[in-house]
Design an enzyme around this catalytic site. Structure first.
Site, mmCIF file in Angstrom:
data_model
loop_
_atom_site.group_PDB
_atom_site.id
_atom_site.type_symbol
_atom_site.label_atom_id
_atom_site.label_comp_id
_atom_site.label_asym_id
_atom_site.label_seq_id
_atom_site.Cartn_x
_atom_site.Cartn_y
_atom_site.Cartn_z
ATOM 1 N N PHE A 1 0.980 -1.016 -0.227
ATOM 2 C CA PHE A 1 -0.045 -0.380 0.145
ATOM 3 C C PHE A 1 0.336 1.175 -0.272
ATOM 4 C CE2 PHE A 1 -2.430 3.163 2.426
ATOM 5 C CZ PHE A 1 -3.627 3.307 1.933
ATOM 6 N N GLU B 1 5.151 9.506 0.890
ATOM 7 C CA GLU B 1 6.448 9.640 0.058
ATOM 8 C C GLU B 1 7.432 10.473 1.118
ATOM 9 O OE1 GLU B 1 4.719 12.140 -2.332
ATOM 10 O OE2 GLU B 1 3.644 11.002 -3.039
ATOM 11 N N GLY C 1 4.825 12.163 4.817
ATOM 12 C CA GLY C 1 4.351 11.400 5.760
ATOM 13 C C GLY C 1 2.717 11.923 6.716
ATOM 14 N N SER C 2 3.111 12.214 7.915
ATOM 15 C CA SER C 2 1.933 12.805 8.516
ATOM 16 C C SER C 2 1.352 13.336 7.286
ATOM 17 C CB SER C 2 1.981 13.731 9.281
ATOM 18 O OG SER C 2 2.566 12.881 10.796
ATOM 19 N N CYS D 1 -8.760 3.535 4.454
ATOM 20 C CA CYS D 1 -7.934 2.012 4.437
ATOM 21 C C CYS D 1 -7.270 2.138 6.016
ATOM 22 C CB CYS D 1 -7.179 1.817 3.367
ATOM 23 S SG CYS D 1 -8.316 1.357 2.118
ATOM 24 N N ALA E 1 -6.374 -1.061 9.463
ATOM 25 C CA ALA E 1 -5.273 -1.598 9.319
ATOM 26 C C ALA E 1 -5.629 -0.513 11.100
ATOM 27 C CB ALA E 1 -3.323 -0.429 8.861
ATOM 28 N N ILE F 1 13.223 -4.717 34.036
ATOM 29 C CA ILE F 1 13.743 -5.756 35.058
ATOM 30 C C ILE F 1 14.518 -6.953 34.676
ATOM 31 C CG2 ILE F 1 12.256 -8.119 35.438
ATOM 32 C CD1 ILE F 1 9.474 -5.935 36.681
ATOM 33 N N GLU G 1 0.865 4.840 10.906
ATOM 34 C CA GLU G 1 -0.876 4.790 10.892
ATOM 35 C C GLU G 1 -1.377 5.353 12.058
ATOM 36 O OE1 GLU G 1 -2.540 1.869 8.983
ATOM 37 O OE2 GLU G 1 -1.383 0.754 8.735
ATOM 38 N N THR H 1 0.739 9.628 13.716
ATOM 39 C CA THR H 1 1.608 9.346 14.560
ATOM 40 C C THR H 1 0.843 9.467 16.055
ATOM 41 O OG1 THR H 1 2.126 11.917 14.312
ATOM 42 C CG2 THR H 1 3.422 10.294 13.717
HETATM 43 C C1 FAD Z 1 8.176 0.552 9.631
HETATM 44 C C2 FAD Z 1 7.128 1.513 9.016
HETATM 45 C C3 FAD Z 1 6.056 0.560 7.826
HETATM 46 C C4 FAD Z 1 6.063 1.516 7.133
HETATM 47 N N1 FAD Z 1 5.589 1.120 6.270
HETATM 48 C C5 FAD Z 1 4.543 2.103 5.374
HETATM 49 C C6 FAD Z 1 3.290 1.368 4.025
HETATM 50 O O1 FAD Z 1 3.158 -0.007 4.569
HETATM 51 N N2 FAD Z 1 2.424 2.182 2.992
HETATM 52 C C7 FAD Z 1 2.350 3.811 3.685
HETATM 53 O O2 FAD Z 1 2.523 4.710 3.442
HETATM 54 N N3 FAD Z 1 3.058 4.134 4.359
HETATM 55 C C8 FAD Z 1 4.137 3.871 5.419
HETATM 56 N N4 FAD Z 1 5.086 3.650 6.843
HETATM 57 C C9 FAD Z 1 4.882 5.774 6.568
HETATM 58 C C10 FAD Z 1 4.228 6.234 8.072
HETATM 59 O O3 FAD Z 1 2.838 6.045 8.051
HETATM 60 C C11 FAD Z 1 4.971 7.046 8.290
HETATM 61 O O4 FAD Z 1 6.462 7.593 8.347
HETATM 62 C C12 FAD Z 1 4.308 7.861 8.871
HETATM 63 O O5 FAD Z 1 2.836 8.795 8.257
HETATM 64 C C13 FAD Z 1 4.663 9.379 9.871
HETATM 65 O O6 FAD Z 1 5.476 10.193 8.550
HETATM 66 P P1 FAD Z 1 7.182 10.533 8.610
HETATM 67 O O7 FAD Z 1 7.979 9.372 8.995
HETATM 68 O O8 FAD Z 1 6.877 11.356 7.502
HETATM 69 O O9 FAD Z 1 6.936 11.996 9.683
HETATM 70 P P2 FAD Z 1 6.063 13.352 9.877
HETATM 71 O O10 FAD Z 1 5.106 13.601 9.323
HETATM 72 O O11 FAD Z 1 7.819 14.005 9.364
HETATM 73 O O12 FAD Z 1 6.154 13.768 11.395
HETATM 74 C C14 FAD Z 1 7.205 14.068 12.479
HETATM 75 C C15 FAD Z 1 6.811 14.614 13.359
HETATM 76 O O13 FAD Z 1 5.991 15.768 12.680
HETATM 77 C C16 FAD Z 1 4.795 15.741 13.979
HETATM 78 N N5 FAD Z 1 3.795 15.843 13.327
HETATM 79 C C17 FAD Z 1 3.752 16.045 11.751
HETATM 80 N N6 FAD Z 1 2.444 16.897 11.452
HETATM 81 C C18 FAD Z 1 2.240 17.273 13.336
HETATM 82 C C19 FAD Z 1 1.345 18.718 13.535
HETATM 83 N N7 FAD Z 1 0.227 18.942 12.259
HETATM 84 N N8 FAD Z 1 1.104 18.610 13.789
HETATM 85 C C20 FAD Z 1 2.581 18.881 15.480
HETATM 86 N N9 FAD Z 1 2.939 17.977 14.927
HETATM 87 C C21 FAD Z 1 3.243 17.558 13.801
HETATM 88 C C22 FAD Z 1 4.486 13.901 14.061
HETATM 89 O O14 FAD Z 1 3.727 13.309 14.677
HETATM 90 C C23 FAD Z 1 6.007 12.710 14.154
HETATM 91 O O15 FAD Z 1 6.121 13.210 15.790
HETATM 92 C C24 FAD Z 1 5.757 2.846 7.137
HETATM 93 C C25 FAD Z 1 6.832 3.405 8.046
HETATM 94 C C26 FAD Z 1 7.396 2.542 9.614
HETATM 95 C C27 FAD Z 1 8.322 2.879 9.736
#
Ligand code: FAD
Length: 389
Positions: free
Chosen positions: A134, A138, A142-143, A243, A247, A342, A368, A370
């Site tokens: 899925f 990018e 992410g968020s 989706c 999950a 522990i 899924e 943060t």
């Molecule tokens: C092992 C692994 C498997 C994954 N599998 C998939 C997958 O199968 N498909 C897929 O599409 N994605 C996948 N992901 C991606 C995952 O969903 C993203 O990493 C996640 O959405 C967070 O995005 P980011 O890593 O870019 O963090 P960022 O969005 O850059 O966030 C960095 C920090 O900023 C905070 N932040 C962001 N926005 C705000 C806001 N508005 N206010 C305050 N704080 C904020 C976040 O909470 C976080 O603490 C996977 C990630 C991992 C680590």
């Protein structure tokens, strides 16, 4: 039937039907016999025999188990949650394999696909013959996936896709990728066979978390797809978010499965380990740690079952999923870290599961949605104001 946990202080077990307990016990046995003996090795190698496992889990009916038709088991949501609980008590990576297959890739096709797309992919994904991934995230989005750069443009009746997805579970082993891309009509989902010209997947190395899971970058360079590759019912960002809701539900049950495994390990270790001529478990400080863990675990399980019942009743809201995911992943992570103390030095090794769980849960806290994003979803439900930007 076994108890839900050795110390199920809240009798969460009593809230389950015989059928739900039977499904849970089957998955627990599969994990004990087939998965647990190999986990330390898979984690250390940073790999997972995902294809073999998918076939075996397909035989057990675990893939897309809560979907109806197409050969899927068609269980209720609570049973699916309990399966996730047992799988993640083994390892979050194994649960991720099942979640991505069933709740993300299969669910996208199930909810937004045409009958032809469903018939082509779902029966093979149920058996584990075909693996799905899925692609939403990018590297820079992410968020905030709505900012994605991956795009799909019409060329005659064909679609041409370009872009790069990052952090995609199962990406390098998938037969089919559900890829979300920007079009003139907004964000839409595409069913991309991974044999398509211009598609490639690169495995991400150097992870310290979810090592028994395959994580990849997907690269799409002028991937030409026929008109019917688009998921016809996908419309806008709400489709991939639908989706993710599926999950996240599995994670609510799954994460506290990892917590349960840590508590069980810590109780057994504290009983065996002697410090200052007495078992570690006889000290008040140790008992306080164990009691805190058991209380959080009990609350987490009650929350998971309540959310499962709401899902089965068809009344579950997005903010309730956020309450569950936020609380249970945080609780599980706290339990894993405390369990590690522990176990002392032994706690940092792969001989025991606690540090592996703690490291895995760092990813589960982030993917899924943060914990910060789930706080914002709950904040929006409370105030009516979206504070994401
Ligand atoms: C092992 C692994 C498997 C994954 N599998 C998939 C997958 O199968 N498909 C897929 O599409 N994605 C996948 N992901 C991606 C995952 O969903 C993203 O990493 C996640 O959405 C967070 O995005 P980011 O890593 O870019 O963090 P960022 O969005 O850059 O966030 C960095 C920090 O900023 C905070 N932040 C962001 N926005 C705000 C806001 N508005 N206010 C305050 N704080 C904020 C976040 O909470 C976080 O603490 C996977 C990630 C991992 C680590």
């Amino acid at each position: 039937m076994t108890r839900l946990a050795p110390l199920d202080l809240v009798d969460a077990d009593g809230l389950l039907s015989d059928e739900e307990r039977a499904i849970r016990d089957t998955v627990r046995k599969f994990c004990t016999d087939r998965i647990r003996p190999h986990l330390a090795e898979w984690f250390e190698q940073g790999d997972l025999p995902a294809r073999d496992l998918a076939r075996e889990m397909g035989d057990l009916g675990l893939l897309g188990m809560h979907l109806k038709g197409y050969g899927a088991a068609g269980t209720n949501a609570v049973s699916y949650g309990l399966a996730c609980h047992e799988l993640e008590a083994a390892d979050s990576g194994v649960r991720s394999l099942v979640s991505v297959q069933g709740s993300l890739a299969m669910y996208a096709i199930y909810a937004y696909g045409s009958e032809e797309q469903k018939n082509e992919w779902l029966p093979r994904m149920v058996t584990g013959e075909a693996i799905g991934c899925f692609g939403l995230t990018e590297a820079d989005f992410g968020s905030n996936p709505g900012g994605m750069r991956t795009n799909a443009k019409k060329d005659g009746s064909d679609w041409v896709l370009n872009g790069t997805k990052m952090w995609i579970t199962n990406g390098s082993i998938a037969d089919v990728a559900v890829v979300w891309a920007r079009t003139d009509e907004g964000i839409r989902g595409f069913v991309v066979p991974t044999t398509a010209k211009g598609f490639r997947a690169n495995t991400v190395h150097g992870k310290l978390s979810l090592r028994a899971s395959i994580t990849s970058e997907l690269v799409l360079e002028d991937v030409r797809l026929p008109a019917d590759a688009v998921l016809p019912l996908s419309k806008g960002l709400s489709s991939p978010l639908g989706c993710l809701t599926e999950a996240r539900f599995g994670i609510i049950f799954g994460s506290i499965g990892a917590g349960r495994d840590c508590l069980e390990t810590a109780i057994a270790y504290a009983a065996d380990r002697e410090v200052f001529d007495k078992p570690l478990s006889a000290y008040q400080l140790t008992q306080a740690k164990l009691a805190e863990m058991a209380v959080e675990l009990g609350k987490g399980m009650l929350l998971a079952i309540q959310i499962g019942r709401l899902k089965d009743a068809g009344t579950l809201k997005a903010e309730q999923i956020s309450v569950g995911k936020l609380n249970n992943v945080r609780a599980a992570l706290q339990i894993a870290r405390e369990a590690r103390t522990i176990l002392g030095a032994n706690g940092i090794t792969l001989e025991y599961p606690v540090m592996r769980h703690a490291n895995n849960l760092e990813s589960v806290l982030t993917y899924e949605g943060t914990s910060e994003v789930h706080l914002l979803v709950i904040g929006q439900a409370l105030t009516g104001q979206a504070a994401f930007r």
